[in-house]
Write a protein that holds these residues in place. Structure first.
Motif, PDB file in Angstrom:
ATOM      1  N   GLN A 159      10.352  33.935  23.956  1.00  0.00           N
ATOM      2  CA  GLN A 159      11.295  34.080  23.159  1.00  0.00           C
ATOM      3  C   GLN A 159      11.379  32.976  21.914  1.00  0.00           C
ATOM      4  OE1 GLN A 159      10.883  34.118  26.320  1.00  0.00           O
ATOM      5  NE2 GLN A 159      12.681  35.113  27.673  1.00  0.00           N
ATOM      6  N   CYS A 160      10.761  31.985  22.435  1.00  0.00           N
ATOM      7  CA  CYS A 160      10.730  30.815  21.307  1.00  0.00           C
ATOM      8  C   CYS A 160       9.808  31.227  20.297  1.00  0.00           C
ATOM      9  CB  CYS A 160      10.325  29.565  21.857  1.00  0.00           C
ATOM     10  SG  CYS A 160      11.668  28.629  22.743  1.00  0.00           S
ATOM     11  N   ARG A 161       8.619  31.744  20.578  1.00  0.00           N
ATOM     12  CA  ARG A 161       7.846  32.245  19.709  1.00  0.00           C
ATOM     13  C   ARG A 161       8.283  33.517  18.850  1.00  0.00           C
ATOM     14  NH1 ARG A 161       4.051  31.562  24.042  1.00  0.00           N
ATOM     15  NH2 ARG A 161       3.946  33.995  24.225  1.00  0.00           N
ATOM     16  N   LYS A 162       9.273  34.180  19.255  1.00  0.00           N
ATOM     17  CA  LYS A 162       9.754  35.308  18.334  1.00  0.00           C
ATOM     18  C   LYS A 162      11.012  34.588  17.627  1.00  0.00           C
ATOM     19  CE  LYS A 162      10.211  38.014  21.903  1.00  0.00           C
ATOM     20  NZ  LYS A 162      11.019  39.284  22.652  1.00  0.00           N
ATOM     21  N   GLY A 163      11.196  33.348  17.721  1.00  0.00           N
ATOM     22  CA  GLY A 163      12.451  32.880  17.030  1.00  0.00           C
ATOM     23  C   GLY A 163      13.758  32.880  17.616  1.00  0.00           C
ATOM     24  N   LEU A 164      13.759  33.114  18.948  1.00  0.00           N
ATOM     25  CA  LEU A 164      15.039  33.523  19.776  1.00  0.00           C
ATOM     26  C   LEU A 164      14.903  32.074  20.533  1.00  0.00           C
ATOM     27  CD1 LEU A 164      14.905  37.246  20.647  1.00  0.00           C
ATOM     28  CD2 LEU A 164      16.277  35.998  19.042  1.00  0.00           C
ATOM     29  N   THR A 165      15.368  31.038  19.816  1.00  0.00           N
ATOM     30  CA  THR A 165      15.275  29.940  20.609  1.00  0.00           C
ATOM     31  C   THR A 165      16.407  29.628  21.551  1.00  0.00           C
ATOM     32  OG1 THR A 165      16.311  28.665  18.768  1.00  0.00           O
ATOM     33  CG2 THR A 165      13.998  28.631  18.936  1.00  0.00           C
ATOM     34  N   ASN A 166      17.544  30.021  21.366  1.00  0.00           N
ATOM     35  CA  ASN A 166      18.673  30.224  21.828  1.00  0.00           C
ATOM     36  C   ASN A 166      18.592  31.040  23.567  1.00  0.00           C
ATOM     37  OD1 ASN A 166      18.686  32.756  20.354  1.00  0.00           O
ATOM     38  ND2 ASN A 166      20.694  33.218  21.252  1.00  0.00           N
ATOM     39  N   LEU A 167      17.090  31.739  23.373  1.00  0.00           N
ATOM     40  CA  LEU A 167      17.017  32.450  24.479  1.00  0.00           C
ATOM     41  C   LEU A 167      15.800  32.068  25.461  1.00  0.00           C
ATOM     42  CD1 LEU A 167      17.380  36.026  23.463  1.00  0.00           C
ATOM     43  CD2 LEU A 167      19.419  34.597  24.659  1.00  0.00           C
ATOM     44  N   CYS A 168      15.356  30.704  25.227  1.00  0.00           N
ATOM     45  CA  CYS A 168      14.220  30.031  25.724  1.00  0.00           C
ATOM     46  C   CYS A 168      14.246  29.881  27.176  1.00  0.00           C
ATOM     47  CB  CYS A 168      14.243  28.570  25.265  1.00  0.00           C
ATOM     48  SG  CYS A 168      13.036  27.312  26.079  1.00  0.00           S
ATOM     49  N   ALA A 169      13.226  30.663  27.655  1.00  0.00           N
ATOM     50  CA  ALA A 169      12.949  30.512  29.433  1.00  0.00           C
ATOM     51  C   ALA A 169      13.239  29.218  29.917  1.00  0.00           C
ATOM     52  CB  ALA A 169      11.792  30.963  29.437  1.00  0.00           C
ATOM     53  N   HIS A 170      13.091  28.154  29.258  1.00  0.00           N
ATOM     54  CA  HIS A 170      13.354  26.840  29.740  1.00  0.00           C
ATOM     55  C   HIS A 170      14.368  26.011  29.063  1.00  0.00           C
ATOM     56  CE1 HIS A 170       9.634  27.785  31.831  1.00  0.00           C
ATOM     57  NE2 HIS A 170       9.301  28.095  30.689  1.00  0.00           N
ATOM     58  N   LEU A 171      15.291  26.737  28.615  1.00  0.00           N
ATOM     59  CA  LEU A 171      16.486  26.208  27.805  1.00  0.00           C
ATOM     60  C   LEU A 171      17.203  24.959  28.617  1.00  0.00           C
ATOM     61  CD1 LEU A 171      17.950  26.291  25.175  1.00  0.00           C
ATOM     62  CD2 LEU A 171      19.772  27.628  26.372  1.00  0.00           C
ATOM     63  N   LYS A 172      17.250  23.946  27.896  1.00  0.00           N
ATOM     64  CA  LYS A 172      18.213  22.590  28.285  1.00  0.00           C
ATOM     65  C   LYS A 172      19.233  22.375  27.205  1.00  0.00           C
ATOM     66  CE  LYS A 172      14.335  20.749  31.183  1.00  0.00           C
ATOM     67  NZ  LYS A 172      13.709  19.532  31.450  1.00  0.00           N
ATOM     68  N   ALA A 173      20.207  21.608  27.444  1.00  0.00           N
ATOM     69  CA  ALA A 173      20.997  21.286  26.515  1.00  0.00           C
ATOM     70  C   ALA A 173      21.638  19.853  26.696  1.00  0.00           C
ATOM     71  CB  ALA A 173      21.889  22.172  26.239  1.00  0.00           C
ATOM     72  N   TYR A 174      21.983  19.207  25.730  1.00  0.00           N
ATOM     73  CA  TYR A 174      22.691  18.100  25.801  1.00  0.00           C
ATOM     74  C   TYR A 174      24.004  18.226  26.228  1.00  0.00           C
ATOM     75  CZ  TYR A 174      18.832  15.534  23.340  1.00  0.00           C
ATOM     76  OH  TYR A 174      17.492  15.076  23.136  1.00  0.00           O
ATOM     77  N   GLY A 175      24.699  17.695  27.090  1.00  0.00           N
ATOM     78  CA  GLY A 175      25.819  17.842  27.651  1.00  0.00           C
ATOM     79  C   GLY A 175      26.103  18.997  28.662  1.00  0.00           C
ATOM     80  N   VAL A 176      24.875  19.759  28.928  1.00  0.00           N
ATOM     81  CA  VAL A 176      24.760  20.615  29.934  1.00  0.00           C
ATOM     82  C   VAL A 176      23.680  20.127  31.149  1.00  0.00           C
ATOM     83  CG1 VAL A 176      24.411  23.011  30.595  1.00  0.00           C
ATOM     84  CG2 VAL A 176      25.441  22.434  28.538  1.00  0.00           C
ATOM     85  N   THR A 177      22.537  19.989  30.664  1.00  0.00           N
ATOM     86  CA  THR A 177      21.570  19.635  31.563  1.00  0.00           C
ATOM     87  C   THR A 177      20.978  18.019  31.228  1.00  0.00           C
ATOM     88  OG1 THR A 177      19.593  20.184  30.115  1.00  0.00           O
ATOM     89  CG2 THR A 177      20.496  21.947  31.997  1.00  0.00           C
ATOM     90  N   GLU A 178      21.489  17.609  30.237  1.00  0.00           N
ATOM     91  CA  GLU A 178      21.075  16.031  29.810  1.00  0.00           C
ATOM     92  C   GLU A 178      22.549  15.448  29.253  1.00  0.00           C
ATOM     93  OE1 GLU A 178      17.863  15.503  30.285  1.00  0.00           O
ATOM     94  OE2 GLU A 178      17.583  17.503  30.620  1.00  0.00           O
ATOM     95  N   ASN A 179      22.459  14.243  29.531  1.00  0.00           N
ATOM     96  CA  ASN A 179      23.765  13.629  29.041  1.00  0.00           C
ATOM     97  C   ASN A 179      24.126  13.625  27.812  1.00  0.00           C
ATOM     98  OD1 ASN A 179      24.262  12.509  31.529  1.00  0.00           O
ATOM     99  ND2 ASN A 179      23.200  10.579  31.154  1.00  0.00           N
ATOM    100  N   GLY A 180      25.342  14.004  27.482  1.00  0.00           N
ATOM    101  CA  GLY A 180      25.909  14.462  26.122  1.00  0.00           C
ATOM    102  C   GLY A 180      26.659  13.395  25.556  1.00  0.00           C
ATOM    103  N   GLY A 181      27.837  14.217  24.675  1.00  0.00           N
ATOM    104  CA  GLY A 181      28.614  13.322  23.627  1.00  0.00           C
ATOM    105  C   GLY A 181      29.657  12.892  24.042  1.00  0.00           C
ATOM    106  N   PHE A 182      30.454  12.675  25.351  1.00  0.00           N
ATOM    107  CA  PHE A 182      31.596  12.313  25.796  1.00  0.00           C
ATOM    108  C   PHE A 182      31.322  10.723  26.300  1.00  0.00           C
ATOM    109  CE2 PHE A 182      33.174  16.774  26.085  1.00  0.00           C
ATOM    110  CZ  PHE A 182      34.275  16.235  25.277  1.00  0.00           C
ATOM    111  N   ALA A 183      30.976   9.957  25.342  1.00  0.00           N
ATOM    112  CA  ALA A 183      30.458   8.682  25.826  1.00  0.00           C
ATOM    113  C   ALA A 183      30.271   7.799  24.393  1.00  0.00           C
ATOM    114  CB  ALA A 183      29.034   8.500  26.380  1.00  0.00           C
ATOM    115  N   GLN A 184      30.208   6.668  24.642  1.00  0.00           N
ATOM    116  CA  GLN A 184      30.223   5.782  23.200  1.00  0.00           C
ATOM    117  C   GLN A 184      29.068   5.941  22.625  1.00  0.00           C
ATOM    118  OE1 GLN A 184      31.842   2.281  25.658  1.00  0.00           O
ATOM    119  NE2 GLN A 184      33.148   1.875  23.944  1.00  0.00           N
ATOM    120  N   PHE A 185      28.021   6.150  23.272  1.00  0.00           N
ATOM    121  CA  PHE A 185      26.767   6.127  22.698  1.00  0.00           C
ATOM    122  C   PHE A 185      25.946   7.337  23.597  1.00  0.00           C
ATOM    123  CE2 PHE A 185      27.772   1.862  22.400  1.00  0.00           C
ATOM    124  CZ  PHE A 185      27.460   1.594  20.993  1.00  0.00           C
TER     125      PHE A 185
END
Length: 337
Positions: free
Chosen positions: A94-120
């Motif tokens: 999917q990434c190689r086709k340009g469909l990065t939003n459908l990445c087989a290993h998709l992660k995201a700040y605020g979903v799988t990694e710490n995100g923006g509801f913080a001072q830093f």
């Protein structure tokens, strides 16, 4: 530092946590504005993503670069930036086709990694986009607006099939009004919005769109009247019924998030005979620059933000039921501007 933390499924608190360490390739951002999305609530209850706890939520955010790692170029302390939250592998089909939003290993700040509801927030510098002098609360709308851009592209609205002359958005929540605003900004002549709530229909009218009460005789008279129809409700019955409003040769977009186990029924012959395109859309696909361009062209979108609150006052909005007078809720730092 202060942060909102999902400690476990359904448990959310404002908590004192360590300032995250700066890593190679990364920048530390002092968050100035972060928007609450319904996805955040789904993450809290373990209904979206992998249910990683504890977690600092928030995937719609902007701020000022505080520090950068020694190996980072193009980003400097003091830069005003917005974050593209999607973290992709770059290697899957999917990434190689340009469909990065459908990445087989998709992660995201605020979903799988710490995100923006913080001072830093510490973010891979490749995910930062300069916002110039755009106000932070407006820039924080770039992520949901980028999702809208991805959806309009998936439906062919931004492609070679030509710009629709008329459009109907069903659902007048924040994302529905972002859809409507985007359609008008790119040049769609007639933009209508349908909802069942009078307060939201009043906002539709205040934005200058054509309001329709859901289920009304007036809306029923608009069958096959719109070149493009989008669902922004996530209600299966609405998705099933939206085809009746699509003109011959038009397009329909499933943008709202229906429950994963739900099923919808269509008449395939109608799609075939009237040559209707039916599209789905998930997340954003490197659309932040497009979204920033639209935001600079239509500053009225900032009216969608009905609540700008300090971090401590955000917690109840993760747990209380929906209020039709509430649109976009944001954490805004005291010095934001």
């Amino acid at each position: 530092m202060k942060a909102i933390v999902f400690h476990d499924r359904g448990i959310v608190q404002e908590t004192e946590v360590p300032v995250p360490a700066l890593r190679p390739g990364h920048a530390m951002v002092r968050v100035q504005a972060a928007g609450l999305c319904h996805t955040d609530i789904e993450v809290l209850h373990g209904r979206y993503g992998k249910g990683v706890f504890p977690l600092v939520p928030g995937h719609e955010y902007a701020g000022v670069v505080e520090l950068v790692a020694d190996d980072v170029s193009g980003i400097r302390p003091g830069d005003r930036v917005v974050i593209d939250p999607n973290i992709t592998c770059g290697q899957c089909p999917q990434c190689r086709k340009g469909l990065t939003n459908l990445c087989a290993h998709l992660k995201a700040y605020g979903v799988t990694e710490n995100g923006g509801f913080a001072q830093f927030s510490v973010v891979d510098a490749r995910h930062l986009h300069h916002i110039g002098q755009l106000p932070f609360d407006l820039a924080a709308l770039a992520e949901p607006l980028a999702c809208v851009m991805n959806g309009l592209g998936a439906a062919g609205v931004l492609g070679q099939s030509g710009l629709p002359q008329s459009a109907l958005v069903i659902g007048a929540g924040p994302i529905g009004l972002l859809l409507a605003n985007s359609l008008r900004t790119i040049g769609v002549a007639r933009v209508a919005v349908a909802d069942r709530n009078d307060n939201r229909l009043a906002m539709v009218q205040a934005f200058g769109f054509e309001p329709f009460a859901a289920g009304s005789d007036a809306l029923r008279q608009e069958q096959q009247a719109f070149d493009f129809v989008a669902d922004a409700t996530g209600v299966v019955a609405v998705v099933e019924g939206m085809i009746q409003y699509v003109a011959d040769g038009g397009a329909a977009l499933i943008f709202g998030v229906c429950p994963p186990d739900s099923r919808a029924s269509f008449a395939p012959f109608e799609l075939f005979r009237r040559q209707i395109r039916l599209a789905g859309s998930h997340s954003l696909n490197r659309n932040i620059p497009q979204a920033l361009d639209l935001l600079t062209r239509d500053l009225t979108i900032s009216k969608l933000v009905t609540h700008r609150l300090p971090l401590a006052e955000m917690v109840p909005f993760f747990t209380k039921g929906g209020d039709p007078t509430t649109m976009k809720v944001q954490f805004v730092a005291a010095a934001a501007g």
